[in-house]
Design a protein around this motif. Structure first.
Motif, PDB file in Angstrom:
ATOM      1  N   PRO A 258      69.861  82.122  85.072  1.00  0.00           N
ATOM      2  CA  PRO A 258      70.769  81.981  83.930  1.00  0.00           C
ATOM      3  C   PRO A 258      71.042  80.509  83.645  1.00  0.00           C
ATOM      4  CG  PRO A 258      72.000  82.559  85.890  1.00  0.00           C
ATOM      5  CD  PRO A 258      70.544  82.630  86.258  1.00  0.00           C
ATOM      6  N   TYR A 259      71.138  80.152  82.385  1.00  0.00           N
ATOM      7  CA  TYR A 259      71.403  78.760  82.048  1.00  0.00           C
ATOM      8  C   TYR A 259      72.111  78.650  80.724  1.00  0.00           C
ATOM      9  CZ  TYR A 259      66.928  79.803  79.821  1.00  0.00           C
ATOM     10  OH  TYR A 259      65.926  80.408  79.126  1.00  0.00           O
ATOM     11  N   GLY A 260      73.051  77.719  80.649  1.00  0.00           N
ATOM     12  CA  GLY A 260      73.666  77.402  79.372  1.00  0.00           C
ATOM     13  C   GLY A 260      72.704  76.593  78.524  1.00  0.00           C
ATOM     14  N   MET A 261      72.828  76.714  77.214  1.00  0.00           N
ATOM     15  CA  MET A 261      71.931  76.015  76.300  1.00  0.00           C
ATOM     16  C   MET A 261      72.745  75.200  75.306  1.00  0.00           C
ATOM     17  SD  MET A 261      68.724  76.822  76.958  1.00  0.00           S
ATOM     18  CE  MET A 261      67.889  76.462  75.415  1.00  0.00           C
ATOM     19  N   GLY A 262      72.124  74.159  74.795  1.00  0.00           N
ATOM     20  CA  GLY A 262      72.807  73.337  73.809  1.00  0.00           C
ATOM     21  C   GLY A 262      71.860  72.763  72.788  1.00  0.00           C
ATOM     22  N   TRP A 263      72.417  72.350  71.677  1.00  0.00           N
ATOM     23  CA  TRP A 263      71.682  71.608  70.649  1.00  0.00           C
ATOM     24  C   TRP A 263      72.348  70.240  70.498  1.00  0.00           C
ATOM     25  CZ3 TRP A 263      67.190  72.918  68.372  1.00  0.00           C
ATOM     26  CH2 TRP A 263      66.791  74.264  68.400  1.00  0.00           C
ATOM     27  N   PHE A 264      71.527  69.231  70.436  1.00  0.00           N
ATOM     28  CA  PHE A 264      71.975  67.868  70.206  1.00  0.00           C
ATOM     29  C   PHE A 264      71.149  67.294  69.077  1.00  0.00           C
ATOM     30  CE2 PHE A 264      74.653  67.181  73.968  1.00  0.00           C
ATOM     31  CZ  PHE A 264      74.315  68.295  74.710  1.00  0.00           C
ATOM     32  N   ARG A 265      71.599  66.191  68.499  1.00  0.00           N
ATOM     33  CA  ARG A 265      70.825  65.547  67.452  1.00  0.00           C
ATOM     34  C   ARG A 265      70.922  64.044  67.582  1.00  0.00           C
ATOM     35  NH1 ARG A 265      74.499  67.180  62.118  1.00  0.00           N
ATOM     36  NH2 ARG A 265      76.219  65.696  62.490  1.00  0.00           N
TER      37      ARG A 265
ATOM     38  N   THR B 114      79.283  70.354  76.590  1.00  0.00           N
ATOM     39  CA  THR B 114      79.111  69.434  75.470  1.00  0.00           C
ATOM     40  C   THR B 114      78.521  68.109  75.931  1.00  0.00           C
ATOM     41  OG1 THR B 114      81.334  68.541  75.720  1.00  0.00           O
ATOM     42  CG2 THR B 114      81.102  70.487  74.336  1.00  0.00           C
ATOM     43  N   ASN B 115      78.321  67.952  77.233  1.00  0.00           N
ATOM     44  CA  ASN B 115      77.870  66.701  77.818  1.00  0.00           C
ATOM     45  C   ASN B 115      76.358  66.710  78.013  1.00  0.00           C
ATOM     46  OD1 ASN B 115      77.374  64.419  79.347  1.00  0.00           O
ATOM     47  ND2 ASN B 115      79.080  64.730  80.729  1.00  0.00           N
ATOM     48  N   ALA B 116      75.670  65.815  77.331  1.00  0.00           N
ATOM     49  CA  ALA B 116      74.210  65.774  77.414  1.00  0.00           C
ATOM     50  C   ALA B 116      73.727  65.525  78.840  1.00  0.00           C
ATOM     51  CB  ALA B 116      73.659  64.697  76.482  1.00  0.00           C
ATOM     52  N   HIS B 117      74.517  64.813  79.638  1.00  0.00           N
ATOM     53  CA  HIS B 117      74.101  64.493  81.008  1.00  0.00           C
ATOM     54  C   HIS B 117      74.082  65.719  81.906  1.00  0.00           C
ATOM     55  CE1 HIS B 117      74.057  60.251  80.148  1.00  0.00           C
ATOM     56  NE2 HIS B 117      75.285  60.323  79.643  1.00  0.00           N
ATOM     57  N   GLU B 118      74.671  66.804  81.478  1.00  0.00           N
ATOM     58  CA  GLU B 118      74.701  68.021  82.283  1.00  0.00           C
ATOM     59  C   GLU B 118      73.535  68.954  81.973  1.00  0.00           C
ATOM     60  OE1 GLU B 118      78.556  69.798  82.020  1.00  0.00           O
ATOM     61  OE2 GLU B 118      79.551  68.112  83.008  1.00  0.00           O
ATOM     62  N   TYR B 119      72.622  68.496  81.138  1.00  0.00           N
ATOM     63  CA  TYR B 119      71.445  69.286  80.790  1.00  0.00           C
ATOM     64  C   TYR B 119      70.216  68.700  81.498  1.00  0.00           C
ATOM     65  CZ  TYR B 119      74.171  71.756  77.333  1.00  0.00           C
ATOM     66  OH  TYR B 119      75.113  72.544  76.722  1.00  0.00           O
TER      67      TYR B 119
ATOM     68  N   CYS C  81      66.907  70.790  71.575  1.00  0.00           N
ATOM     69  CA  CYS C  81      67.554  71.815  72.368  1.00  0.00           C
ATOM     70  C   CYS C  81      67.480  71.418  73.833  1.00  0.00           C
ATOM     71  CB  CYS C  81      66.927  73.179  72.145  1.00  0.00           C
ATOM     72  SG  CYS C  81      65.186  73.309  72.600  1.00  0.00           S
ATOM     73  N   ALA C  82      68.403  71.924  74.602  1.00  0.00           N
ATOM     74  CA  ALA C  82      68.472  71.569  76.012  1.00  0.00           C
ATOM     75  C   ALA C  82      68.981  72.743  76.827  1.00  0.00           C
ATOM     76  CB  ALA C  82      69.390  70.362  76.198  1.00  0.00           C
ATOM     77  N   ALA C  83      68.539  72.793  78.076  1.00  0.00           N
ATOM     78  CA  ALA C  83      68.956  73.839  79.006  1.00  0.00           C
ATOM     79  C   ALA C  83      69.579  73.201  80.235  1.00  0.00           C
ATOM     80  CB  ALA C  83      67.760  74.700  79.413  1.00  0.00           C
ATOM     81  N   ARG C  84      70.641  73.802  80.741  1.00  0.00           N
ATOM     82  CA  ARG C  84      71.343  73.199  81.873  1.00  0.00           C
ATOM     83  C   ARG C  84      70.544  73.326  83.156  1.00  0.00           C
ATOM     84  NH1 ARG C  84      77.475  73.767  82.747  1.00  0.00           N
ATOM     85  NH2 ARG C  84      76.911  71.876  83.888  1.00  0.00           N
TER      86      ARG C  84
ATOM     87  N   LYS D 204      70.914  55.493  66.433  1.00  0.00           N
ATOM     88  CA  LYS D 204      72.184  56.002  66.941  1.00  0.00           C
ATOM     89  C   LYS D 204      71.969  56.763  68.241  1.00  0.00           C
ATOM     90  CE  LYS D 204      74.565  56.377  62.491  1.00  0.00           C
ATOM     91  NZ  LYS D 204      75.371  57.271  61.622  1.00  0.00           N
ATOM     92  N   GLU D 205      73.054  56.970  68.951  1.00  0.00           N
ATOM     93  CA  GLU D 205      72.977  57.723  70.197  1.00  0.00           C
ATOM     94  C   GLU D 205      72.874  59.222  69.910  1.00  0.00           C
ATOM     95  OE1 GLU D 205      75.589  54.730  73.083  1.00  0.00           O
ATOM     96  OE2 GLU D 205      76.250  56.786  72.708  1.00  0.00           O
ATOM     97  N   ARG D 206      72.313  59.927  70.879  1.00  0.00           N
ATOM     98  CA  ARG D 206      72.223  61.374  70.762  1.00  0.00           C
ATOM     99  C   ARG D 206      73.635  61.958  70.795  1.00  0.00           C
ATOM    100  NH1 ARG D 206      67.602  64.233  74.208  1.00  0.00           N
ATOM    101  NH2 ARG D 206      66.522  62.556  73.060  1.00  0.00           N
ATOM    102  N   GLU D 207      73.902  62.920  69.922  1.00  0.00           N
ATOM    103  CA  GLU D 207      75.231  63.502  69.864  1.00  0.00           C
ATOM    104  C   GLU D 207      75.173  65.019  69.982  1.00  0.00           C
ATOM    105  OE1 GLU D 207      77.026  62.476  66.127  1.00  0.00           O
ATOM    106  OE2 GLU D 207      75.784  63.876  64.990  1.00  0.00           O
ATOM    107  N   PHE D 208      76.224  65.556  70.519  1.00  0.00           N
ATOM    108  CA  PHE D 208      76.360  66.987  70.715  1.00  0.00           C
ATOM    109  C   PHE D 208      76.539  67.703  69.388  1.00  0.00           C
ATOM    110  CE2 PHE D 208      77.594  70.953  72.428  1.00  0.00           C
ATOM    111  CZ  PHE D 208      78.747  71.371  71.773  1.00  0.00           C
ATOM    112  N   VAL D 209      75.905  68.881  69.259  1.00  0.00           N
ATOM    113  CA  VAL D 209      76.063  69.696  68.063  1.00  0.00           C
ATOM    114  C   VAL D 209      76.713  71.035  68.403  1.00  0.00           C
ATOM    115  CG1 VAL D 209      74.898  70.850  66.160  1.00  0.00           C
ATOM    116  CG2 VAL D 209      74.074  68.618  66.952  1.00  0.00           C
ATOM    117  N   ALA D 210      76.094  71.776  69.324  1.00  0.00           N
ATOM    118  CA  ALA D 210      76.604  73.108  69.669  1.00  0.00           C
ATOM    119  C   ALA D 210      76.078  73.502  71.042  1.00  0.00           C
ATOM    120  CB  ALA D 210      76.182  74.134  68.630  1.00  0.00           C
ATOM    121  N   ALA D 211      76.801  74.407  71.696  1.00  0.00           N
ATOM    122  CA  ALA D 211      76.384  74.885  73.008  1.00  0.00           C
ATOM    123  C   ALA D 211      76.803  76.331  73.173  1.00  0.00           C
ATOM    124  CB  ALA D 211      76.999  74.030  74.121  1.00  0.00           C
TER     125      ALA D 211
END
Length: 125
Positions: A30-37, A107-112, A95-98, A42-49
């Protein structure tokens, strides 16, 4: 885990796009998922998780009310439905997976741990 994002393209302001991200490899965990842009310069920013169960979602303020994140675990796919698009939404979307068995979202990109290759969204005015 390998992630393949798709669905980007050119759309006029006010239009919609649906991004998809399909996972392959060790998808039994199981893993949480997120979208960043990320916009150029500019730096990568959080969109949704979204959590593994889909029961918990988070959105950036810029996405609330316009974007919807969802997932289909049977298809190992997470989606980002984007409506009422604005020129400022133009960016490369990732997209990213934890991984690591972390089913919760973040919401933290470093946790993916795993990242897709990105899909470009361009919104014209």
């Amino acid at each position: 885990v390998q992630l393949q994002a798709s669905g980007g393209g050119l759309v006029q302001a006010g239009g919609s796009l649906r991004l998809s991200c399909t996972a392959s490899g060790r998808t039994f965990s199981p893993y949480g998922m997120g979208w960043f842009r990320q916009c150029p310069g500019k730096e990568r920013e959080f969109v949704a998780a979204i959590s593994w169960s889909g029961g918990i979602t988070y959105y950036a303020d810029s996405a609330k009310g316009r974007f919807t994140i969802s997932r289909d675990n049977a298809k190992n796919t997470v989606y980002l439905q984007m409506n009422s698009l604005k020129p400022e939404d133009t960016a490369e979307y990732y997209c990213a997976a934890r991984g690591g068995g972390y089913a919760s979202s973040s919401t933290n990109a470093h946790e993916y741990a795993y990242w897709g290759q990105g899909t470009l969204v361009t919104v014209s005015s």
